[in-house]
Design an enzyme around this catalytic site. Structure first.
Site, PDB file in Angstrom:
ATOM      1  N   HIS A 161       0.810  -1.232   0.000  1.00  0.00           N
ATOM      2  CA  HIS A 161       0.000   0.000   0.000  1.00  0.00           C
ATOM      3  C   HIS A 161       0.841   1.279   0.000  1.00  0.00           C
ATOM      4  O   HIS A 161       0.279   2.376  -0.102  1.00  0.00           O
ATOM      5  CB  HIS A 161      -0.942   0.030   1.206  1.00  0.00           C
ATOM      6  CG  HIS A 161      -1.945  -1.076   1.233  1.00  0.00           C
ATOM      7  ND1 HIS A 161      -2.830  -1.296   0.196  1.00  0.00           N
ATOM      8  CD2 HIS A 161      -2.203  -2.044   2.163  1.00  0.00           C
ATOM      9  CE1 HIS A 161      -3.595  -2.352   0.498  1.00  0.00           C
ATOM     10  NE2 HIS A 161      -3.234  -2.819   1.672  1.00  0.00           N
ATOM     11  N   ASP A 196      -2.721 -10.542  -2.480  1.00  0.00           N
ATOM     12  CA  ASP A 196      -3.297 -10.123  -1.195  1.00  0.00           C
ATOM     13  C   ASP A 196      -4.784  -9.801  -1.394  1.00  0.00           C
ATOM     14  O   ASP A 196      -5.201  -9.393  -2.481  1.00  0.00           O
ATOM     15  CB  ASP A 196      -2.550  -8.884  -0.682  1.00  0.00           C
ATOM     16  CG  ASP A 196      -2.928  -8.512   0.746  1.00  0.00           C
ATOM     17  OD1 ASP A 196      -2.207  -8.935   1.666  1.00  0.00           O
ATOM     18  OD2 ASP A 196      -3.953  -7.807   0.932  1.00  0.00           O
ATOM     19  N   HIS A 198      -6.339  -7.342  -0.366  1.00  0.00           N
ATOM     20  CA  HIS A 198      -6.506  -5.907  -0.619  1.00  0.00           C
ATOM     21  C   HIS A 198      -5.717  -5.483  -1.852  1.00  0.00           C
ATOM     22  O   HIS A 198      -4.603  -5.959  -2.076  1.00  0.00           O
ATOM     23  CB  HIS A 198      -6.019  -5.115   0.594  1.00  0.00           C
ATOM     24  CG  HIS A 198      -6.671  -5.522   1.886  1.00  0.00           C
ATOM     25  ND1 HIS A 198      -6.103  -6.422   2.766  1.00  0.00           N
ATOM     26  CD2 HIS A 198      -7.858  -5.157   2.429  1.00  0.00           C
ATOM     27  CE1 HIS A 198      -6.905  -6.590   3.804  1.00  0.00           C
ATOM     28  NE2 HIS A 198      -7.986  -5.844   3.631  1.00  0.00           N
ATOM     29  N   ASP A 285      -4.494 -13.129   3.406  1.00  0.00           N
ATOM     30  CA  ASP A 285      -5.758 -12.715   4.014  1.00  0.00           C
ATOM     31  C   ASP A 285      -6.970 -13.065   3.150  1.00  0.00           C
ATOM     32  O   ASP A 285      -8.091 -12.658   3.444  1.00  0.00           O
ATOM     33  CB  ASP A 285      -5.749 -11.217   4.378  1.00  0.00           C
ATOM     34  CG  ASP A 285      -5.060 -10.347   3.350  1.00  0.00           C
ATOM     35  OD1 ASP A 285      -4.777 -10.839   2.240  1.00  0.00           O
ATOM     36  OD2 ASP A 285      -4.815  -9.162   3.648  1.00  0.00           O
TER      37      ASP A 285
HETATM   38  C1  FKS Z   1     -11.423  -2.885   7.416  1.00  0.00           C
HETATM   39  C2  FKS Z   1     -10.392  -1.784   7.392  1.00  0.00           C
HETATM   40  C3  FKS Z   1      -9.116  -2.206   6.741  1.00  0.00           C
HETATM   41  C4  FKS Z   1      -6.707  -1.703   6.808  1.00  0.00           C
HETATM   42  C5  FKS Z   1      -6.424  -2.973   6.109  1.00  0.00           C
HETATM   43  C6  FKS Z   1      -4.982  -3.012   5.679  1.00  0.00           C
HETATM   44  C7  FKS Z   1      -4.630  -4.245   4.908  1.00  0.00           C
HETATM   45  C8  FKS Z   1      -3.143  -4.411   4.737  1.00  0.00           C
HETATM   46  C9  FKS Z   1      -2.718  -5.535   3.809  1.00  0.00           C
HETATM   47  C10 FKS Z   1      -1.194  -5.631   3.809  1.00  0.00           C
HETATM   48  F1  FKS Z   1      -0.780  -6.587   3.002  1.00  0.00           F
HETATM   49  F2  FKS Z   1      -0.636  -4.504   3.415  1.00  0.00           F
HETATM   50  F3  FKS Z   1      -0.746  -5.923   5.015  1.00  0.00           F
HETATM   51  N1  FKS Z   1      -8.013  -1.565   7.344  1.00  0.00           N
HETATM   52  N2  FKS Z   1     -12.612  -2.456   8.060  1.00  0.00           N
HETATM   53  O1  FKS Z   1      -3.236  -6.768   4.245  1.00  0.00           O
HETATM   54  O2  FKS Z   1      -3.155  -5.322   2.509  1.00  0.00           O
HETATM   55 ZN    ZN Z   2      -4.315  -7.424   2.750  1.00  0.00          ZN
END
Ligand code: FKS
Ligand code: ZN
Length: 343
Positions: A161, A196, A198, A285
């Site tokens: 990110h 991932d 995300h 994840d």
């Molecule tokens: C959900 C809110 C989400 C942030 C999530 C971050 C994910 C990080 C990731 C990384 F690989 F970078 F660690 N909040 N209600 O898993 O993509």
């Molecule tokens: Zn993630």
């Protein structure tokens, strides 16, 4: 395959993150990487090695020096302002659209300038950990450059990110982008596959107008999932980079059959690009019991994932990204690496 690991990651141990209107216990915690390391040793997947020091230069090929300087001094400035009882620096104001913005050197102003969310606290050891993570990714890149078929960079904190001058989403330095740029600087042609849950918004931005690095990501539809503002299917690159970005957003609840289709789609596009090295942002994840995500991959699906990635027949560098089910994270990460290695 070699795994690169630095215990400096232990120094990044934020107690809490601010999300959904309140402080929560952090999910991006040191135990994640410790569990993965333990599984790799237990499964005998290869040696675990300390990284070499590559200095600032390869980091500055990807990140603006303003961000790098800020991350290096942010926690000191935070403590000067708020004292030692306020251990984690989290922004509370941003230079948003619609207000004329002026930027001072004050810690709150700079935090709001460089951070894009409230879930990415800076603690005393964050910079040491992030920098070691970049060295871990670069050491894995060097192994690949020297002819290794595959390498695993057990990077923590994660990286995908983080963009040139922005950090967030638990990420400070973009480990995979730093490795990809270093390999490109060595004359190689990298493709990045981000699995991932995300979208890898930071990685996408870093290479969006670049013809020499392909980026493809399979992730939860940003219309409903973090990082919310990027990762839609119609983002395909710009300028010289047109056609060199491929996003495959999938709905919440996605299970292996649809996921596998996405993976084949991504790998077909990678093949068409014709890279000579593959870098994988390995987030775990997508697992059915992940506490913050909503895909439904099962433990055995990760062997398949590793085998399908191997089938690209490219030198492959994995970097560790997300994945928050502490009881499963070691097993499912090792499943991917073993699925790759046993194929
Ligand atoms: C959900 C809110 C989400 C942030 C999530 C971050 C994910 C990080 C990731 C990384 F690989 F970078 F660690 N909040 N209600 O898993 O993509
Ligand atoms: Zn993630």
């Amino acid at each position: 395959m070699k795994t690169f690991y630095s215990d400096a990651h232990l120094r990044h141990d934020p107690p809490e993150e601010f999300e959904m209107g309140r402080l929560h216990p952090a999910v991006e915690i040191p135990l994640r990487a410790e569990r993965v390391k333990a599984s790799i040793i237990q499964r005998d997947l290869g040696p675990v090695m300390a990284p070499e020091e590559f200095g600032d230069e390869p980091i500055l090929r990807v990140h603006d020096s303003d961000l790098v300087t800020f991350l290096g001094e942010a926690h000191d400035h935070w403590r000067e302002k708020y004292g030692d009882d306020a251990p984690a620096a989290i922004p509370s104001a941003w230079p948003a659209r619609g207000l004329k913005e002026r930027r001072s050197g004050h810690i709150e102003s700079r935090l709001g300038t460089f951070a894009f969310d409230t879930a990415t606290p800076i603690v005393k050891g964050t910079w040491a950990a992030a920098r070691a993570g970049a060295n871990v990714a670069l050491s894995a890149a060097q192994a690949i450059r020297s002819g290794d078929r595959a390498a695993f960079a057990l990077t923590r904190p994660p990286g995908h990110h983080a963009s040139a001058d922005v950090f967030g989403g638990y990420c400070y330095l973009n480990n995979i982008a730093i490795a990809a740029q270093w390999l490109a600087d060595q004359g190689m042609k990298p493709a990045i596959l981000d699995v991932d849950y995300h979208h890898g918004n930071g990685t996408q931005c870093l290479f969006y107008d670049r013809p020499d690095v392909f980026f493809t990501s399979i992730h939860a539809d940003p219309a409903v999932a973090f990082p919310h503002f990027l990762g839609f299917a119609d983002e395909t690159g710009e300028g010289m980079g047109e056609g060199k970005t491929l996003n495959i957003p999938l709905p919440e609840g996605t299970e292996w059959p649809a996921y596998e289709e996405g993976l084949f789609h991504a790998l077909a596009a990678i093949k068409k690009f014709g890279p000579d090295v593959l870098l994988v942002s390995l987030g775990l994840d997508t697992y059915e019991a992940d506490p913050i995500s909503r895909f439904r991959l099962k433990q055995n699906d990760y062997f398949r994932m590793g085998a399908i990635i191997e089938d690209a027949k490219l030198p492959t560098l994995f970097t560790f990204e997300g994945g928050y089910n502490i009881d499963a994270i070691g097993t499912i990460t090792a499943n991917v690496l073993q699925g790759f290695q046993d194929t």
